[in-house]
Design an enzyme around this catalytic site. Structure first.
Site, PDB file in Angstrom:
ATOM      1  N   HIS A  25     -34.390  28.918   9.926  1.00  0.00           N
ATOM      2  CA  HIS A  25     -34.191  27.639   8.988  1.00  0.00           C
ATOM      3  C   HIS A  25     -33.088  27.717   8.068  1.00  0.00           C
ATOM      4  O   HIS A  25     -32.696  28.761   7.664  1.00  0.00           O
ATOM      5  CB  HIS A  25     -35.631  27.676   8.403  1.00  0.00           C
ATOM      6  CG  HIS A  25     -36.879  27.312   8.834  1.00  0.00           C
ATOM      7  ND1 HIS A  25     -36.875  26.164   9.643  1.00  0.00           N
ATOM      8  CD2 HIS A  25     -38.217  27.928   9.077  1.00  0.00           C
ATOM      9  CE1 HIS A  25     -38.059  25.816   9.955  1.00  0.00           C
ATOM     10  NE2 HIS A  25     -38.885  26.613   9.658  1.00  0.00           N
ATOM     11  N   CYS A  68     -30.142  24.049  11.639  1.00  0.00           N
ATOM     12  CA  CYS A  68     -30.131  22.340  11.279  1.00  0.00           C
ATOM     13  C   CYS A  68     -29.103  22.236  10.213  1.00  0.00           C
ATOM     14  O   CYS A  68     -28.630  22.995   9.592  1.00  0.00           O
ATOM     15  CB  CYS A  68     -31.291  21.923  10.698  1.00  0.00           C
ATOM     16  SG  CYS A  68     -32.729  22.098  12.202  1.00  0.00           S
ATOM     17  N   ARG A  91     -26.974  20.064  14.648  1.00  0.00           N
ATOM     18  CA  ARG A  91     -27.301  21.492  14.640  1.00  0.00           C
ATOM     19  C   ARG A  91     -25.725  22.165  14.523  1.00  0.00           C
ATOM     20  O   ARG A  91     -24.857  21.396  14.724  1.00  0.00           O
ATOM     21  CB  ARG A  91     -27.754  21.903  16.106  1.00  0.00           C
ATOM     22  CG  ARG A  91     -28.932  21.493  16.433  1.00  0.00           C
ATOM     23  CD  ARG A  91     -30.018  22.014  15.663  1.00  0.00           C
ATOM     24  NE  ARG A  91     -31.326  21.582  16.035  1.00  0.00           N
ATOM     25  CZ  ARG A  91     -32.026  20.544  15.583  1.00  0.00           C
ATOM     26  NH1 ARG A  91     -31.470  19.836  14.634  1.00  0.00           N
ATOM     27  NH2 ARG A  91     -33.008  20.352  16.039  1.00  0.00           N
TER      28      ARG A  91
END
Length: 261
Positions: free
Chosen positions: A165, A239, A248
């Site tokens: 993340h 991300c 990405r």
């Protein structure tokens, strides 16, 4: 002379009272909605991070304690590095020795959700457990870095592909954009420490650009970003831009050295 009887007109006052009550009710609802939204933001940006940081830190501590006390390592244990094709695309021989040789075979994959390695990125202060799989609930939302199934294990020939993340839930890859070619990335396992050196950074590509985690990684969307020969690669994905999942970002590194435990 007739006496006039005063007449009180209440219709207008009643209408005003109704409007006032409606405005007051709307204001209360707006304030309540604002408080709920604020609590959701606090939960996402603060509480999920606190929970994930605590769990990730505890898991790293557990792994290191197991390794230091000599307990049998979990699944994913592999053999010593073997033959390989050497560095590619500008990789240099490290000072004082020959380039690292990747393992001849890929160790068996650990069970899904199992944290079995520790990722360290000194430049951006990352220390995070690496778990098998990239599911949100089982891996990423716990503050872990996820290992893409069917990609190589640390130290092996091929491509060790990891995801994390960038925002919330521990956000281990929050500052991945600060990495530069030449920076080191380490992966510790029960058997060895593998040190990779960053070679290329793809700032933005589409989520469907799946060849970035191929054995010999390259971008189908941006053909200028590619490697051309087999080696022991490491790919980090997250991300971008921040707080979105539109694109990405990809960081590629090549194995430089292996230090056995």
């Amino acid at each position: 002379m007739r006496e006039r009887i005063p007449v009180v007109v209440q219709g207008r006052r009643t209408r005003r009272s109704s409007v006032a009550r409606a405005l007051w009710t709307g204001a209360e609802l707006a304030v309540t909605l604002g408080v709920v939204l604020l609590l959701l933001v606090v939960h996402q940006l603060w509480w999920t991070n606190r929970q994930a940081w605590d769990e990730a830190r505890d898991r790293v501590t557990q792994l290191e304690r197991q390794w230091d006390t000599g307990r049998p390592p979990g699944p994913g244990r592999g053999g010593a590095p073997g033959s390989g094709d050497g560095p590619v695309d500008g990789a240099r021989t490290p000072p004082g020795g020959a380039p690292a040789r990747p393992a001849a075979r890929t160790p068996a994959a650990p069970p899904p959700g199992l944290a079995y390695a520790v990722l360290r990125i000194p430049r951006i202060g990352v220390t995070a457990p690496v778990a098998q799989g990239i599911g949100k609930a089982a891996v990423l939302d716990r503050g872990y870095v996820g290992h893409y199934p069917r990609t190589a294990q640390p130290g092996a020939t091929g491509n060790v592909a990891l995801a994390g993340h960038r925002n919330t839930h521990g956000e281990p890859f929050r500052h991945l954009d600060r990495l530069r070619p030449g920076d080191t990335v380490r992966i510790d396992t029960a058997d060895a420490r593998y040190t990779y050196v960053v070679r290329q950074i793809l700032p933005r590509t589409t989520p469907g650009d799946g060849t970035v985690i191929a054995d010999v990684p390259h971008s189908t969307t941006h053909p200028a970003y590619r490697f051309t020969a087999p080696d022991a690669y490491l790919t980090l994905t997250t991300c971008t831009p921040e707080f979105t999942s539109t694109y990405r970002m990809v960081v590629w590194a090549v194995l430089r050295s292996t230090q056995s435990r």
